[in-house]
Design a protein around this motif. Sequence first.
Motif, PDB file in Angstrom:
ATOM      1  N   ASN A  85       0.834  -1.191   0.000  1.00 57.02           N
ATOM      2  CA  ASN A  85       0.000   0.000   0.000  1.00 57.02           C
ATOM      3  C   ASN A  85       0.880   1.257   0.000  1.00 57.02           C
ATOM      4  N   ALA A  86       0.787   2.035  -1.076  1.00 59.83           N
ATOM      5  CA  ALA A  86       1.599   3.254  -1.198  1.00 59.83           C
ATOM      6  C   ALA A  86       1.244   4.286  -0.128  1.00 59.83           C
ATOM      7  N   ALA A  87       0.013   4.275   0.368  1.00 57.78           N
ATOM      8  CA  ALA A  87      -0.380   5.209   1.429  1.00 57.78           C
ATOM      9  C   ALA A  87       0.329   4.878   2.742  1.00 57.78           C
ATOM     10  N   GLU A  88       0.631   3.594   2.961  1.00 52.22           N
ATOM     11  CA  GLU A  88       1.348   3.176   4.171  1.00 52.22           C
ATOM     12  C   GLU A  88       2.850   3.387   4.059  1.00 52.22           C
ATOM     13  N   HIS A  89       3.356   3.381   2.823  1.00 50.78           N
ATOM     14  CA  HIS A  89       4.798   3.518   2.586  1.00 50.78           C
ATOM     15  C   HIS A  89       5.070   4.541   1.482  1.00 50.78           C
ATOM     16  N   PRO A  90       4.758   5.809   1.726  1.00 45.33           N
ATOM     17  CA  PRO A  90       5.007   6.811   0.677  1.00 45.33           C
ATOM     18  C   PRO A  90       6.491   6.946   0.342  1.00 45.33           C
ATOM     19  N   GLU A  91       7.349   6.647   1.306  1.00 44.71           N
ATOM     20  CA  GLU A  91       8.792   6.718   1.055  1.00 44.71           C
ATOM     21  C   GLU A  91       9.223   5.693   0.010  1.00 44.71           C
ATOM     22  N   TRP A  92       8.563   4.551  -0.028  1.00 44.25           N
ATOM     23  CA  TRP A  92       8.869   3.534  -1.036  1.00 44.25           C
ATOM     24  C   TRP A  92       8.407   3.985  -2.416  1.00 44.25           C
ATOM     25  N   LEU A  93       7.279   4.664  -2.470  1.00 44.05           N
ATOM     26  CA  LEU A  93       6.778   5.161  -3.747  1.00 44.05           C
ATOM     27  C   LEU A  93       7.768   6.169  -4.334  1.00 44.05           C
ATOM     28  N   VAL A  94       8.269   7.072  -3.493  1.00 47.71           N
ATOM     29  CA  VAL A  94       9.275   8.038  -3.949  1.00 47.71           C
ATOM     30  C   VAL A  94      10.547   7.304  -4.375  1.00 47.71           C
ATOM     31  N   PHE A  95      10.924   6.295  -3.616  1.00 49.22           N
ATOM     32  CA  PHE A  95      12.107   5.484  -3.949  1.00 49.22           C
ATOM     33  C   PHE A  95      11.950   4.837  -5.324  1.00 49.22           C
ATOM     34  N   GLU A  96      10.764   4.305  -5.608  1.00 52.50           N
ATOM     35  CA  GLU A  96      10.508   3.712  -6.928  1.00 52.50           C
ATOM     36  C   GLU A  96      10.659   4.746  -8.044  1.00 52.50           C
ATOM     37  N   VAL A  97      10.064   5.905  -7.840  1.00 50.39           N
ATOM     38  CA  VAL A  97      10.103   6.937  -8.876  1.00 50.39           C
ATOM     39  C   VAL A  97      11.531   7.440  -9.068  1.00 50.39           C
ATOM     40  N   GLU A  98      12.197   7.771  -7.978  1.00 53.31           N
ATOM     41  CA  GLU A  98      13.568   8.295  -8.064  1.00 53.31           C
ATOM     42  C   GLU A  98      14.535   7.262  -8.622  1.00 53.31           C
ATOM     43  N   GLY A  99      14.329   6.009  -8.263  1.00 52.80           N
ATOM     44  CA  GLY A  99      15.218   4.947  -8.711  1.00 52.80           C
ATOM     45  C   GLY A  99      14.837   4.346 -10.046  1.00 52.80           C
TER      46      GLY A  99
END
Length: 111
Positions: A9-23
Motif C-alpha cells: 500500500n503506497a499510502a502506508e509507505h510513501p517513502e517507497w513510492l518516492v524510492f521507486e520513482v527516483e530509482g
Amino acid sequence: ELQCKRIWNAAEHPEWLVFEVEGMLQIRPIQYKVAQHLNSNPGAVVQLNMGEGKTRVILPMLALQWANGEQLVRLDVILDVFSVLTSLFVAGMGEGYCATCLRERGHAGLE
C-alpha cells in the motif's frame, strides 16, 4: 517483469513510492515480502539469489522504513558493497553520514 503488480500500500509507505520513482524501478512482490519479513522479525536471516535486489532495493527499503525521523539508521555492510550503497543512497536519498570502519582480518596467533 512488466506485468508485475504492486502488492504493498503506497499510502502506508510513501517513502517507497518516492524510492521507486527516483530509482526508476518497481518493487517486486518478493522484495516486498522479504522486506516485511525482515522488518517483522528482527535478527531474521533470508537467503536470496544474485540479482534479486538485496543491495539496490531491499536494503534501501528497510533503511527508508526505519528512518522515521526519530531513529538513527546504521547499516553495517561489507566493503565490497559499501561503494555501491554509498552512491545509491546519495543519488536516491540525498547526503547522509557515511563512515568506514575497517577491522583487522587476522586473529591473534592465527596469521
